[in-house]
Design a protein around this motif. Structure first.
Motif, short mmCIF file in Angstrom:
data_model
loop_
_atom_site.label_atom_id
_atom_site.label_comp_id
_atom_site.label_asym_id
_atom_site.label_seq_id
_atom_site.Cartn_x
_atom_site.Cartn_y
_atom_site.Cartn_z
N ARG A 22 0.77 -1.20 0.03
CA ARG A 22 -0.05 0.07 0.09
C ARG A 22 0.86 1.14 -0.20
O ARG A 22 1.92 1.17 0.34
CB ARG A 22 -1.12 0.06 1.27
CG ARG A 22 -0.28 -0.07 2.50
CD ARG A 22 -1.30 -0.24 3.75
NE ARG A 22 -0.63 -0.61 4.95
CZ ARG A 22 -0.37 0.25 5.88
NH1 ARG A 22 -0.53 1.57 5.65
NH2 ARG A 22 -0.09 -0.01 7.15
N ASN A 23 0.06 2.42 -0.24
CA ASN A 23 0.92 3.62 -0.26
C ASN A 23 1.63 3.86 1.15
O ASN A 23 0.98 3.76 2.04
CB ASN A 23 -0.22 4.79 -0.71
CG ASN A 23 -0.09 4.58 -2.24
OD1 ASN A 23 0.76 4.86 -3.15
ND2 ASN A 23 -1.42 4.55 -2.73
N ASN A 24 2.84 4.52 1.07
CA ASN A 24 3.36 5.30 2.02
C ASN A 24 3.23 6.74 1.83
O ASN A 24 4.05 7.31 1.19
CB ASN A 24 4.81 4.93 2.28
CG ASN A 24 5.47 5.45 3.28
OD1 ASN A 24 4.93 5.98 4.24
ND2 ASN A 24 6.72 6.01 3.36
N PHE A 25 2.26 7.20 2.52
CA PHE A 25 2.06 8.86 2.31
C PHE A 25 3.07 9.84 2.94
O PHE A 25 3.28 9.44 4.15
CB PHE A 25 0.73 9.10 2.71
CG PHE A 25 -0.50 8.63 1.76
CD1 PHE A 25 -0.74 9.02 0.51
CD2 PHE A 25 -1.36 7.53 2.23
CE1 PHE A 25 -1.51 8.22 -0.31
CE2 PHE A 25 -2.11 6.83 1.51
CZ PHE A 25 -2.36 7.11 0.26
N PHE A 26 3.50 10.74 2.53
CA PHE A 26 4.21 11.63 3.07
C PHE A 26 4.03 13.14 2.27
O PHE A 26 3.58 13.12 1.16
CB PHE A 26 6.00 11.31 3.02
CG PHE A 26 6.06 10.95 1.58
CD1 PHE A 26 6.68 11.99 0.68
CD2 PHE A 26 6.20 9.68 0.98
CE1 PHE A 26 7.22 11.68 -0.59
CE2 PHE A 26 6.78 9.48 -0.13
CZ PHE A 26 7.18 10.33 -1.09
N PHE A 27 4.53 13.97 3.04
CA PHE A 27 4.02 15.40 2.51
C PHE A 27 5.07 15.61 1.13
O PHE A 27 6.13 15.34 1.43
CB PHE A 27 4.36 16.59 3.47
CG PHE A 27 4.01 18.02 3.04
CD1 PHE A 27 2.89 18.45 3.22
CD2 PHE A 27 5.21 18.57 2.56
CE1 PHE A 27 2.53 19.82 2.72
CE2 PHE A 27 4.86 20.06 2.28
CZ PHE A 27 3.56 20.50 2.37
N GLY A 28 4.38 16.20 0.20
CA GLY A 28 5.19 16.33 -1.13
C GLY A 28 5.09 15.03 -2.02
O GLY A 28 5.83 15.29 -3.02
N LYS A 29 4.70 14.00 -1.67
CA LYS A 29 4.69 12.88 -2.46
C LYS A 29 3.86 13.19 -3.67
O LYS A 29 2.38 13.43 -3.69
CB LYS A 29 3.97 11.75 -1.61
CG LYS A 29 3.89 10.47 -2.46
CD LYS A 29 3.48 9.11 -1.97
CE LYS A 29 3.55 8.03 -2.73
NZ LYS A 29 3.17 6.75 -2.00
N HIS A 35 -0.43 5.30 -8.19
CA HIS A 35 -0.55 5.22 -6.93
C HIS A 35 -2.19 4.83 -6.55
O HIS A 35 -2.47 4.24 -5.29
CB HIS A 35 -0.16 6.53 -5.97
CG HIS A 35 1.48 6.56 -6.51
ND1 HIS A 35 2.10 7.30 -7.29
CD2 HIS A 35 2.56 5.87 -5.65
CE1 HIS A 35 3.42 7.07 -7.05
NE2 HIS A 35 3.55 6.17 -6.03
N PHE A 36 -2.74 5.52 -7.14
CA PHE A 36 -4.37 5.56 -6.90
C PHE A 36 -4.95 4.24 -6.90
O PHE A 36 -5.60 3.43 -6.37
CB PHE A 36 -5.31 6.48 -7.51
CG PHE A 36 -5.07 8.01 -7.17
CD1 PHE A 36 -5.65 8.24 -5.66
CD2 PHE A 36 -4.57 8.96 -7.74
CE1 PHE A 36 -5.48 9.61 -5.22
CE2 PHE A 36 -4.40 10.45 -7.28
CZ PHE A 36 -4.81 10.56 -5.95
#
Length: 246
Positions: A22-29, A35-36
């Protein structure tokens, strides 16, 4: 050093076990189509795995099969829900009709077919593509999971009986945990080659000739061929009946 994410969509196998991604979300990704889709695949694969290995395969509720009251040879399936052999939900929200020319042929002897419900996903609802390269192009904006009916020759495959090894794990003293632990430790169930759900056998009477008959074709149905998903509610009711004083 940054690695460029692949544009190839990762598609989990529906049968082989694999570590979920699954996605590893981070600011600026940067979020793009890959990814969706990865996020959608993650939740779908998890849900289908649980359905396949813990909930079961077959009809959950509804999906009664009958003949159309006003037209010969038209099969009618009522609304309902099933889970196919890959764990995918088959949802029929409203009554659907199916016509097959094989039913209305002249049969010298009794003809037997079986009706199955199979998973189908189609793209619909076109939307404009907002890119400078394709100003006038449209793409489907929705994937709609709409099960399909299919009439197949012959009777439905026989339901597999409960293995003797499982029956023997219950003795007069109750559940024999040690034997049951060995059974579940052997291997995970294989996916079926045909994940569709049988709904009923359909029998066309012998000697019916639509070209020379004023009578209606009286089809007969055998819904006992359908596999059943034993939901918690159904299991509760069965236990209450079993424990009810005679």
């Amino acid at each position: 050093m940054h690695t460029k994410p692949t544009t190839e969509r990762w598609q989990p196998s529906r049968c082989e076990l694999h570590p979920p991604r699954r996605n590893n979300f981070f600011f600026g990704k940067q979020l793009d189509v890959y990814h969706f889709q990865l996020e959608t695949d993650y939740f779908n694969a998890k849900r289908w795995l649980i359905n396949r290995l813990t909930v079961g395969f077959g009809v959950v509720c509804g999906l009664d099969v009958r003949e159309c009251s006003s037209r010969d040879g038209i099969l009618v399936v009522e609304p309902g829900v099933a889970i196919d052999g890959l764990g995918r939900e088959l949802i029929v929200p409203s009554t659907i009709e199916m016509e097959d020319p094989r039913i209305m042929r002249n049969h010298d002897e009794e003809a037997v077919f079986h009706l199955v419900l199979r998973y189908w996903a189609g793209k619909k609802d076109p939307e404009p593509v907002y890119t400078s390269e394709c100003p006038d192009q449209e793409q489907p904006g929705v994937i709609c999971e709409s099960p399909r009916l299919e009439l197949r020759q012959g009777s439905a495959p026989k339901l597999k009986p409960t293995p003797d090894s499982i029956c023997k794990s219950i003795d007069h003293c109750g559940l024999e945990h040690e034997r049951l632990a060995r059974i579940v430790s052997e291997s995970c169930p294989d996916c079926p080659t045909d994940p569709s759900v049988p709904l009923a056998d359909v029998c066309v009477p012998e000697g019916f000739d639509p070209a020379h008959s004023n009578e209606r074709c009286q089809l007969s149905f055998t819904p006992e061929v359908r596999p059943i998903v034993y939901s918690n509610m159904l299991l509760k009711q069965l236990l209450e009946c079993h424990l009810k004083p005679q």
